[in-house]
Motif scaffolding. Structure first.
Motif, PDB file in Angstrom:
ATOM      1  N   HIS A 198       0.837  -1.209   0.000  1.00 36.39           N
ATOM      2  CA  HIS A 198       0.000   0.000   0.000  1.00 36.39           C
ATOM      3  C   HIS A 198       0.871   1.257   0.000  1.00 36.39           C
ATOM      4  N   PRO A 221      -5.721  -4.218   4.268  1.00 32.13           N
ATOM      5  CA  PRO A 221      -4.463  -3.637   4.769  1.00 32.13           C
ATOM      6  C   PRO A 221      -3.788  -4.476   5.846  1.00 32.13           C
ATOM      7  N   SER A 240       0.597  -6.132   2.229  1.00 30.83           N
ATOM      8  CA  SER A 240       0.171  -4.735   2.168  1.00 30.83           C
ATOM      9  C   SER A 240       1.286  -3.798   2.622  1.00 30.83           C
TER      10      SER A 240
END
Lengths: 549, 183
Positions: free
Chosen positions: A273, A283, A288
């Motif tokens: 991310h 997440p 992530s």
């Protein structure tokens, strides 16, 4: 002055002079050393709050609250949307419809092989509900003041919801467990309300560490040792390391907490991310943050492993590394009496191994997981699911295969037990266990017949009157308690006969000993040919260079 | 003559090689326990205390704790220490073999391996004892006989409680003392 006194005087003078010289010679060292020193624990404890609000200043919170819902009403005067948001989450509804299977899940619906079911036992189980007053089927899920804000946002550590109070904390000094002589002090709601803050390992852990009726019972990778863990136990949450809270990974939005055991993300193909980039993927996965190629280039082979193996498989070599987790629960032996009274007994390590209320247990520390292909799809055995009592019933089936392109090899805690089922309809039964004021609860009268009749009645379910006990198992993906990288599984722990992955089928694993002999021979032949090629090539070059020379 | 000498040297090398390969298996024993880690420890402790001949527990060490304190992990290992002055005294009184005190107290290790099973490891006291003369050999032969009894399990007996303290210091946390228990 005697010689002795003279020597002492000289020594004193010399020492004083040396001290003074040292001080003069190093005037700047002291402040520099202080600045470079690690922060003292006390300074850390008094770390200034980053919040822009001091809740103790708010008039709404300067009241003598009598009950929890009054606190919630006060919270909602400012946080107008909070309760509505909570009421859309699993933490409130205890319901989840799995989009992959359409099964209606959640604590409200499933029967597990721990405490089995909340139905007819709500007053006890809802000590872990983010609400007040859920004691039976009539609970009003629409009342906003029934949402319990402080159970997640308390920072005092003094707010505790007790089983049996239908989600309320103790408003007066209460003996708990009953007849134990231990007193839980009445909660000071004003103090708690004035000291709210972000969620913490303690607030999440108050329920998630104690799932299944006690510390370390259910998950295996979540227990009270994670409240303040050392590095060996969890590199992310280590108090002397990264010091993550649960919310660091389970990044919450509108009170929705990502991460689910009902529909886990088994394979995350998304990249890490990035701030500013819109990303709807989970997440809370390893990827992530770490991405899909987390190992350095010189360890490229490990990055290839991530295509088939979950990060957790190598990086959580064992679970329950802090304290032992419950590994089995046999309800069929519950109800035994000693001198006409219920009793408990302990195993060699001093852990409960038998309780007349619950049956036999077994515990294990440093558990080596079982490994399976898992693609994130989980099928549950529900109340209406027909079962075959001659076989072990899987409470949840972890789907996956080496060929579907969605599965990875995952570590699991497999919890085994025996629990009641209807011999005629071949379905799982709900026991009514908790009910101090009725004569049908098992923990009051130890009568299975009455208990099962009442439990089934609570869900309008049928019961033939004939019950037995069926062997069950329930799997829990292991994802917490990530060990330091030096403790990750080594090659030989899997690539060997009787290695960790010996029971994982459908994959070629060098060294496992159960491979296709032709393939092994072909591999060795290729290696041999390569070696011969290298030798021939080298010899040729040496010969040619000698000829030229 | 050269052939005979060559054959002799080759034979020596072969014997040395075989000895090198087999030594660990001869010097130490390892077996799978039918019980879990703690129950295995508890049953061995119970056997030690009921064997007689002056045997008593000297301690229970947990070397894995020290590894954890260093921020790392290892599968669990518990070391049971036991001693009998009946057997330790003659050795400790004799200057020529007093260095064998480094083998005291008698240790039995209980540990988990990667296959998830619990194992018991102990020294082959009988073989070791024969290397140090007749007096030590005699004493250690009795130790070896008792050691075999420590590892005889009776499944009909209920699981006893594990004793985690160390008489005389140390303890399950990996402490240093092991002064009690007769040694």
């Amino acid at each position: 002055m005697s010689i002795r006194t003279k020597i002492m005087a000289w020594a004193l003078a010399a020492g004083t002079a040396l001290t003074a010289l040292t001080a003069l010679a190093t005037p700047a060292a002291t402040p520099a050393a202080v600045a470079a020193a690690p922060a003292a624990p006390a300074a850390e404890a008094k770390k200034a709050s980053t919040s822009t609000a001091d809740h103790s200043e708010f008039k709404e919170l300067q009241k003598d609250f009598k009950e929890g819902p009054e606190v919630t009403k006060a919270c909602l005067t400012c946080h107008t949307e909070a309760a509505k948001q909570v009421q859309h989450t699993k933490h409130w509804t205890w319901e989840f419809v799995n989009p992959q299977t359409d099964q209606k899940l959640g604590k409200k619906n499933i029967i597990n092989n721990f405490c089995t079911s909340i139905s007819s036992n709500q007053a006890f189980c809802t000590a872990c509900h983010v609400g007040y007053g859920w004691k039976d089927e009539k609970f009003d899920f629409s009342k906003q003041e029934s949402v319990d804000c402080v159970v997640c946002h308390d920072t005092t550590g003094k707010y505790r919801k007790l089983p049996g109070l239908a989600g309320h904390p103790a408003y007066q000094d209460t003996e708990f467990p009953p007849h134990s002589g231990k007193i839980v002090k009445a909660v000071d709601l004003k103090d708690v309300a004035q000291h709210v803050g972000k969620t913490s390992r303690a607030t999440c852990g108050a329920c998630h560490f104690y799932g299944g009726g006690g510390d370390a019972v259910k998950h295996g990778d979540l227990d009270s040792t994670l409240a303040n863990p050392s590095k060996y136990l969890d590199v992310h949450m280590a108090k002397d390391g990264l010091n993550f809270t649960c919310g660091t990974c389970h990044a919450t939005s509108s009170h929705k907490v990502p991460g689910s055991r009902y529909a886990p993300t088994a394979m995350d193909k998304e990249s890490a991310h990035l701030r500013g980039k819109s990303d709807n993927s989970n997440p809370a996965t390893c990827q992530s943050c770490h991405g899909n190629k987390p190992h350095p280039a010189k360890m490229a082979k490990l990055n290839e492993h991530t295509e088939k193996i979950a990060c957790q498989t190598c990086h959580i070599p064992e679970f329950a590394r802090g304290i032992a987790t419950k590994m089995s629960w046999d309800w069929s032996t519950a109800g035994k009496m000693k001198d006409g009274k219920p009793f408990t007994s302990k195993d060699s390590a001093g852990r409960n191994s038998y309780d007349s209320k619950k049956g036999d247990f077994s515990w294990e520390k440093d558990v080596i997981p079982e490994y399976v292909w898992f693609n994130g799809k989980v099928d549950y055995t529900l109340r209406e699911t027909k079962l075959d009592p001659s076989k072990v019933v899987k409470i949840n089936t972890m789907n996956g295969s080496p060929d579907d392109g969605k599965s990875l090899i995952w570590p699991m805690k497999v919890f085994r037990g025996k629990q009641p089922y209807d011999k005629v309809s071949s379905t799982l039964l709900i026991p009514h266990t908790y009910g101090p004021d009725d004569d049908t609860s098992f923990w009051s009268n130890f009568d299975w017949e009455k208990s099962l009749t009442a439990g089934q009645k609570s869900v309008d379910g049928s019961y033939s009157g004939q019950f037995g006990f069926v062997s069950t198992e329930m799997s829990w993906p292991i994802t917490h308690m990530v060990a330091p990288k030096g403790d990750a599984l080594t090659c030989a722990q899997c690539h060997s006969e009787n290695g960790r992955l010996k029971d994982v089928k459908g994959i070629y694993m060098p060294g496992r000993g159960d491979n296709n002999r032709m393939l092994d021979m072909a591999g060795w032949a290729l290696a041999l040919l390569t070696l011969l090629g290298v030798i021939a090539h080298g010899a040729g070059r040496i010969y040619m260079s000698n000829r030229k020379g | 003559m050269l052939k005979i000498l060559g054959g002799f040297v080759l034979g020596l090398i072969f014997i040395a090689f075989v000895g090198y390969i087999m030594a660990p298996g001869l010097m130490f024993h390892e077996r799978v326990s039918p019980y879990g880690l703690e129950e295995t420890v508890a049953r061995i402790q119970q056997n030690i205390e009921s064997t007689g001949n002056g045997w008593s527990l000297s301690g229970l060490r947990n070397p894995a704790k020290a590894v954890q304190s260093d921020g790392s992990n290892t599968l669990p290992v518990l070391m049971i220490e036991a001693c009998s002055t009946k057997y330790s005294a003659p050795i400790l009184k004799d200057d020529s073999v007093r260095y064998l005190s480094i083998l005291m107290p008698c240790k039995i290790s209980v540990y988990k391996k990667n296959d998830g099973k619990t194992y018991i490891g102990n020294m082959n006291a009988g073989l070791m004892g024969r290397m140090f003369g007749p007096m030590v050999g005699e004493v250690i032969s009795h130790v070896a006989a008792d050691q075999a009894k420590f590892l005889e399990f009776d499944p009909n007996k209920p699981a006893p409680q594990m004793k985690v303290g160390t008489p005389g210091g140390g303890g399950a946390a990996g402490g240093a003392g092991a002064g009690g228990g007769g040694c």
